[in-house]
Design an enzyme around this catalytic site. Sequence first.
Site, short mmCIF file in Angstrom:
data_model
loop_
_atom_site.label_atom_id
_atom_site.label_comp_id
_atom_site.label_asym_id
_atom_site.label_seq_id
_atom_site.Cartn_x
_atom_site.Cartn_y
_atom_site.Cartn_z
N ASP A 67 0.89 -1.18 -0.07
CA ASP A 67 -0.05 0.03 0.00
C ASP A 67 0.87 1.17 0.02
O ASP A 67 1.92 1.09 0.19
CB ASP A 67 -0.97 0.03 1.35
CG ASP A 67 -0.05 -0.47 2.50
OD1 ASP A 67 1.02 -0.47 2.53
OD2 ASP A 67 -1.13 -0.65 3.48
N ASP A 136 -7.00 -2.77 14.56
CA ASP A 136 -8.22 -3.18 14.16
C ASP A 136 -8.44 -4.37 13.22
O ASP A 136 -9.48 -4.80 12.87
CB ASP A 136 -9.06 -1.91 13.66
CG ASP A 136 -8.39 -1.40 12.19
OD1 ASP A 136 -7.26 -2.26 11.90
OD2 ASP A 136 -8.79 -0.35 11.70
N HIS A 138 -6.94 -4.95 10.61
CA HIS A 138 -6.81 -4.82 9.11
C HIS A 138 -5.50 -5.37 8.70
O HIS A 138 -4.57 -5.90 9.47
CB HIS A 138 -6.89 -3.16 8.78
CG HIS A 138 -5.51 -2.43 9.37
ND1 HIS A 138 -5.73 -1.26 9.65
CD2 HIS A 138 -4.18 -2.71 9.07
CE1 HIS A 138 -4.49 -0.73 10.01
NE2 HIS A 138 -3.66 -1.66 9.67
N GLU A 143 -9.56 -1.72 5.99
CA GLU A 143 -10.33 -1.53 7.42
C GLU A 143 -11.50 -2.40 7.28
O GLU A 143 -12.01 -2.88 6.37
CB GLU A 143 -10.58 -0.02 7.29
CG GLU A 143 -9.37 0.75 7.12
CD GLU A 143 -8.33 0.84 8.44
OE1 GLU A 143 -8.17 -0.33 9.21
OE2 GLU A 143 -7.80 1.97 8.62
P1 PGA Z 1 2.61 -1.73 12.75
O1 PGA Z 1 1.41 -1.70 11.76
O2 PGA Z 1 3.63 -2.74 12.11
O3 PGA Z 1 3.15 -0.11 12.74
O4 PGA Z 1 1.96 -2.10 13.93
C1 PGA Z 1 0.90 -2.83 11.29
C2 PGA Z 1 -0.26 -2.44 10.25
O5 PGA Z 1 -0.92 -1.48 10.39
O6 PGA Z 1 -0.37 -3.45 9.07
#
Ligand code: PGA
Length: 259
Positions: A67, A136, A138, A143
């Site tokens: 992304d 959350d 995702h 999301e």
């Molecule tokens: P993070 O993010 O590795 O910074 O915890 C993970 C994500 O949002 O996929």
Amino acid sequence: MEIVICKTKEEASKLAAQMITDAVKKNPKLVLGLATGSTPVLMYNEMAKAVKAKKVSYKQVKSWNLDEYVGLPGTHDQSYRYFMNKNLFEKIDIKISNTHVLDGMAKDPEAECKKYEEQIKKAGGIDIQVLGIGSDGHIAFNEPGTSLASRTSVVYLTPSTIKDNARLFFKGKEKEVPTRALSMGVGTICEAKKIILLAFGENKQNAVQQMVEGGVSQFCTASALQLHNDAWIFCDEASAKKLKLKKYYAWRSATKMGK
Ligand code: PGA
């Protein structure tokens, strides 16, 4: 789903990196799907160490990232292109022209997403997809409420993701976090031949429990991995705390991995 529970994130990162190193040794033209965020950084360091020690080469490897924020050019220090260059690409011998990150500045974002899907298809699909997980639930920027069949497209971030990412990447300033991104879809991700998801820290406890032991639901898009037959979840003890069958998963994966 194979759930590997390690004492520490360092140990989990080493195991996951070894899995990738072994796969690249076996197939030097491997197609990798890569992720950003704080979680894969230790694993990327381990991958770089293996290159430095001349155990493996990424010269023929191609990569596609999950992304990118809409509105950030690759030169912006919070863009995911910049992140990948600094945290992995500049540390290994991959050709930068073989690395792909969605263009957050594309004039026609939907066309950019379509082109990305076509490129992946032309490369023969992703062999190993690396993932983190949001608090959350995702994967990539898919999301809660995103179709589990979704394809690469423009997506909208939840307030909780904006908060999480501001904490880590935007000096805490939530209003500086873009609210939209281009993201591989859940359907796109699930087409990868193998998945390696990393989850570390207490903040991920609920998401990990939902992903592994909850129902398959667009409320936790990572739960779609229950339908994938070669998905490896590397957790530390903190993120695995709420798993009801954690002892069983740990024993099973240790036995399978010959530990
Ligand atoms: P993070 O993010 O590795 O910074 O915890 C993970 C994500 O949002 O996929």
